[in-house]
Design a protein around this motif. Structure first.
Motif, short mmCIF file in Angstrom:
data_model
loop_
_atom_site.label_atom_id
_atom_site.label_comp_id
_atom_site.label_asym_id
_atom_site.label_seq_id
_atom_site.Cartn_x
_atom_site.Cartn_y
_atom_site.Cartn_z
N ARG A 1 -8.85 -8.77 2.13
CA ARG A 1 -7.60 -8.22 2.67
C ARG A 1 -7.78 -7.88 4.15
O ARG A 1 -8.69 -7.15 4.52
CB ARG A 1 -7.18 -6.97 1.88
CG ARG A 1 -5.84 -6.41 2.32
CD ARG A 1 -5.34 -5.37 1.34
NE ARG A 1 -6.24 -4.25 1.23
CZ ARG A 1 -6.25 -3.22 2.07
NH1 ARG A 1 -5.43 -3.20 3.10
NH2 ARG A 1 -7.09 -2.22 1.89
N ARG A 2 -6.89 -8.44 4.98
CA ARG A 2 -6.97 -8.23 6.43
C ARG A 2 -5.80 -7.41 6.97
O ARG A 2 -5.79 -7.05 8.14
CB ARG A 2 -6.99 -9.58 7.16
CG ARG A 2 -8.18 -10.45 6.82
CD ARG A 2 -8.21 -11.71 7.68
NE ARG A 2 -7.07 -12.58 7.40
CZ ARG A 2 -6.26 -13.06 8.33
NH1 ARG A 2 -6.42 -12.72 9.58
NH2 ARG A 2 -5.26 -13.86 8.00
N HIS A 3 -4.81 -7.15 6.13
CA HIS A 3 -3.62 -6.45 6.59
C HIS A 3 -3.40 -5.18 5.77
O HIS A 3 -4.13 -4.91 4.82
CB HIS A 3 -2.40 -7.36 6.50
CG HIS A 3 -2.57 -8.66 7.21
ND1 HIS A 3 -2.88 -9.84 6.57
CD2 HIS A 3 -2.51 -8.96 8.54
CE1 HIS A 3 -2.99 -10.82 7.45
NE2 HIS A 3 -2.77 -10.32 8.65
N ARG A 4 -2.38 -4.45 6.15
CA ARG A 4 -2.07 -3.20 5.46
C ARG A 4 -1.71 -3.48 4.00
O ARG A 4 -1.02 -4.44 3.68
CB ARG A 4 -0.89 -2.52 6.17
CG ARG A 4 -0.62 -1.10 5.70
CD ARG A 4 0.46 -0.48 6.56
NE ARG A 4 1.72 -1.19 6.42
CZ ARG A 4 2.80 -0.92 7.15
NH1 ARG A 4 2.75 0.00 8.09
NH2 ARG A 4 3.92 -1.60 6.96
N ALA A 5 -2.19 -2.61 3.12
CA ALA A 5 -1.93 -2.80 1.68
C ALA A 5 -0.44 -2.70 1.40
O ALA A 5 0.29 -1.93 2.02
CB ALA A 5 -2.69 -1.75 0.87
N ASP A 6 0.02 -3.52 0.46
CA ASP A 6 1.42 -3.50 0.07
C ASP A 6 1.53 -3.57 -1.45
O ASP A 6 0.53 -3.41 -2.17
CB ASP A 6 2.19 -4.65 0.74
CG ASP A 6 1.59 -6.01 0.40
OD1 ASP A 6 0.70 -6.08 -0.48
OD2 ASP A 6 2.00 -7.01 1.03
N THR A 7 2.74 -3.81 -1.93
CA THR A 7 2.97 -3.82 -3.37
C THR A 7 2.12 -4.87 -4.08
O THR A 7 1.64 -4.66 -5.19
CB THR A 7 4.46 -4.09 -3.66
OG1 THR A 7 5.24 -3.10 -2.97
CG2 THR A 7 4.76 -4.02 -5.15
N PHE A 8 1.94 -6.03 -3.42
CA PHE A 8 1.13 -7.08 -4.03
C PHE A 8 -0.27 -6.59 -4.35
O PHE A 8 -0.80 -6.84 -5.44
CB PHE A 8 1.06 -8.29 -3.10
CG PHE A 8 0.06 -9.33 -3.55
CD1 PHE A 8 0.38 -10.25 -4.53
CD2 PHE A 8 -1.22 -9.36 -3.01
CE1 PHE A 8 -0.54 -11.20 -4.96
CE2 PHE A 8 -2.15 -10.30 -3.42
CZ PHE A 8 -1.81 -11.22 -4.40
N ASP A 9 -0.90 -5.89 -3.41
CA ASP A 9 -2.27 -5.42 -3.63
C ASP A 9 -2.33 -4.46 -4.81
O ASP A 9 -3.23 -4.56 -5.66
CB ASP A 9 -2.79 -4.74 -2.36
CG ASP A 9 -2.88 -5.70 -1.19
OD1 ASP A 9 -3.69 -6.64 -1.26
OD2 ASP A 9 -2.12 -5.53 -0.23
N PHE A 10 -1.39 -3.53 -4.87
CA PHE A 10 -1.42 -2.54 -5.95
C PHE A 10 -1.13 -3.19 -7.31
O PHE A 10 -1.79 -2.90 -8.31
CB PHE A 10 -0.42 -1.43 -5.66
CG PHE A 10 -0.73 -0.64 -4.43
CD1 PHE A 10 -1.93 0.06 -4.31
CD2 PHE A 10 0.15 -0.61 -3.36
CE1 PHE A 10 -2.23 0.78 -3.17
CE2 PHE A 10 -0.14 0.11 -2.21
CZ PHE A 10 -1.34 0.80 -2.11
#
Length: 648
Positions: free
Chosen positions: A486-495
């Motif tokens: 992951r290189r960007h800010r966490a979002d709904t997909f990550d969770f």
């Protein structure tokens, strides 16, 4: 006169009158020619060449051969399988870490590759009878393994010595120490493997603990190589094609499962033709392979995401690919187990019909049992031919008995739970024939103690266990991969993606716990539900991955906020410019003024040079450490500008 179309000559005809300059292979090339001056790292090329792909074929050939010769029937065989895979993977990994940074096509490099091919052939020889846990261990085989590993590590020490030679000649002193450490590392590893050989002398049996040295040395050398490349960033894998090499090996490991599927199909349906349940189970195995591929490559990293994280990601491929092997091989064994159990049920049903329900006797009973035996055609294979004779003897004995299936005797059998000895012998010998007829390799030491059916029943418990452990290991590795790349800010997909994986992991743990319930375990094994369950869990992960990704994209585009694409489109025109244009449009539409910085960051994270050959490193190349960036002093002064003509 060349051909022409509409009065125009082809471009190729413009050089038709010239002699061509032939391609030649140099004896040796300096690995410093592949250095990337912009980032101060080695980068010979950005994709695997043919010799690297050729090398991968030796890996999969070894794996396929070892799988063919080793049926996992107990814990020692499972440990041997994992152990040999670790040795094989470690040899491949160490060679790959060198090649992606320093290997350039030359006669010297081709000679080195040929020696590495020979090493892998030696590993194939060892793998055919590799079982350290056996009481009848082959010491000659283990000595050959030690000699093979000595050659492998000795060659790597020589190859890094060549790199050090060219570095020394270029007077680039900053690499003397790390390259010297690499040479010393492989020299110590070769010495350790050589020191093991006296423990494997003929007749020596007190060496069970010595096996651990192989795995300790290989673990330490892998960690040491990664640590050296993390400390001395010029030896890192930042601009190499290491990620592609790991992905190609993953694809090859999955592909080895496709080879196994074809063998399983021929075992199941090559004799009696298509069958609905067999076809459905084979389709499940194929879809599992597709989902393994999708779950890995749909979340494959694009661009640079951190030097140390990239190297951890690479090391994590060992348990990940081991898990894939366990899932692939386990699924095939479970299909075969279901086939065998189903045929055992058919044998019992045939005997029940003739004896328990129809109370046949004499010649009629004999003919019914002979017809049942003919269905499996045991005489067609050398492995089952002895069992054919034994079953025939039992059938004729049953046929000569009077009243063996009379209603009175059947009532006694039901009351006591006993079966007449000839029936019992016939049933177990037919069970053995069905199992052995599939081409299963049974260890001699097991056959001396247990029947083939007894070995099968014991092995299925183990197959079930390692299948679901591999499943859980695969899910754990996929969670770690998602976190690492992951290189960007966490979002709904990550969770969502990580959360669903934890739920699936819990389900896998519950299925592993089923092994404590003997009746539940064998009831589950006897049903065709195991593979559909695995398939449903994998599909659940993939479904929520796609759903959450689509939701995040929809929400982000609707918000009008600037965004970064995870990867560039593969088929747009204009190279990466189209990607940067998308970023620019998004930033401009939102009114933000940091468009240029976003594009610059994007270029920094994903840009790859199109040139395979670079200016070699020299002693004047500057390196200021990771905390100061990858600045480089110019190798030459900028060209002087000509004075413009007067009057312009």
């Amino acid at each position: 006169m060349g051909f022409s179309f509409h009065g125009k000559k082809r471009d190729v005809d413009a050089e038709k009158h010239l002699k061509r300059l032939h391609k030649t292979v140099p004896f040796i090339e300096s690995p410093l020619q592949g250095a990337d001056h912009d980032h101060l790292v080695f980068s010979q090329r950005h994709e695997a060449n043919t010799v690297e792909l050729f090398f991968d074929l030796f890996f999969v050939a070894n794996l396929a051969t070892f799988t063919t010769y080793h049926s996992i029937t107990d814990g020692s065989y499972l440990i041997a399988y994992v152990g040999f895979f670790g040795i094989l993977w470690s040899c491949w990994f160490q060679v790959t870490l060198h090649d992606v940074r320093f290997a350039r096509d030359s006669i010297y490099e081709r000679v080195c590759k040929t020696i590495q091919f020979i090493v892998f052939v030696g590993l194939a020889l060892v793998g055919s009878s590799f079982n350290p846990g056996s009481k009848k261990a082959n010491n000659t085989n283990f000595r050959i393994l030690c000699y093979t590993l000595i050659i492998s590590r000795g060659l790597l020490a020589i190859q890094y010595g060549v790199v050090l030679f060219y570095t020394f000649r270029a007077k680039f002193s900053k690499l003397y120490l790390p390259l010297g450490l690499m040479i010393g590392l492989y020299g110590v590893a070769a010495a350790a493997f050589g020191a093991m050989t006296p423990a494997f002398q003929e007749g020596e049996t007190a060496h069970r603990g010595v096996y651990v040295v192989w795995y300790i040395v290989m673990t330490l050398e892998s960690v040491a190589v990664i640590a050296i490349s993390s400390i001395w960033r010029m030896l890192s894998f930042k601009k190499t094609h290491l990620m592609e090499r790991m992905s190609l090996l993953t694809l090859i490991v999955i592909g080895e499962g496709a080879i196994g599927v074809t063998k399983t199909v021929s075992r199941l349906m090559g004799k009696y033709g298509l069958e609905f349940e067999g076809c459905a189970l084979i389709m499940c195995v194929i879809i599992v392979l597709v989902l393994l591929w999708a779950l890995y490559f749909d979340n494959f990293p694009h661009g640079h995401y951190g030097t140390i994280r990239q190297q951890i990601w690479s090391l994590m491929h060992f348990p990940f690919q081991l898990a894939i092997v366990g899932i692939v091989e386990g699924s095939q064994q479970l299909v075969l187990a279901r086939y065998v159990i189903k045929n055992w049920e058919k044998i019992i049903k045939g005997i029940d019909q003739a004896c328990w329900y129809e109370n046949q006797d004499g010649e009629k009973l004999r003919d019914s049992l002979l017809k049942l035996l003919d269905y499996w055609n045991f005489e067609s294979k050398s492995e089952t031919l002895p069992l054919q004779d034994k079953v025939l003897a039992e059938i004729y004995e049953i046929g000569n008995a009077t009243g063996i299936c009379s209603p009175e005797n059947i009532a006694d059998y039901d009351a006591t739970g006993d079966v007449p000895l000839p029936f019992g012998q016939m049933i177990f010998q037919m069970f053995d024939g069905v199992y052995v007829g599939l081409g299963m390799k049974l260890p001699v030491d097991k056959v001396e103690t247990y029947s083939a059916s007894g070995v099968a029943i014991h092995s299925w418990r183990l197959v079930y266990l390692y299948f679901w452990v591999s499943f859980c290991l695969f899910v754990i590795c996929s969670i770690v991969f998602l976190i690492l790349i992951r290189r960007h800010r966490a979002d709904t997909f990550d969770f969502v993606s990580i959360g669903v994986r934890f739920i699936v992991l819990a389900a896998g743990g519950a299925l592993i716990a089923l092994i404590a319930n003997e009746n539940g375990l064998y009831g589950f094994l006897a049903s065709p539900a195991i593979l559909p369950t695995c398939l449903a869990l994998f599909f659940l992960i993939l479904f929520f991955d796609r759903l959450s990704a689509a939701f995040c994209n929809w929400h982000l585009r609707k918000s009008g906020e600037p965004y970064a694409e995870e990867y560039a489109e593969e088929h747009h025109h204009g190279g990466h410019g189209g990607h940067e244009e998308v970023l620019g449009q998004a930033a401009h539409a939102s009114g933000h003024s940091h468009h240029n910085s976003m594009v610059a960051d994007h270029r920094k994270s994903t840009a790859w040079s199109i040139h395979s050959d670079r200016v070699p490193l020299t002693g004047g190349t500057g390196y200021h450490g990771p905390e100061e960036g990858y600045a480089m002093t110019p190798l030459m002064s900028p060209p002087a500008m000509n004075t413009p003509p007067v009057g312009l």
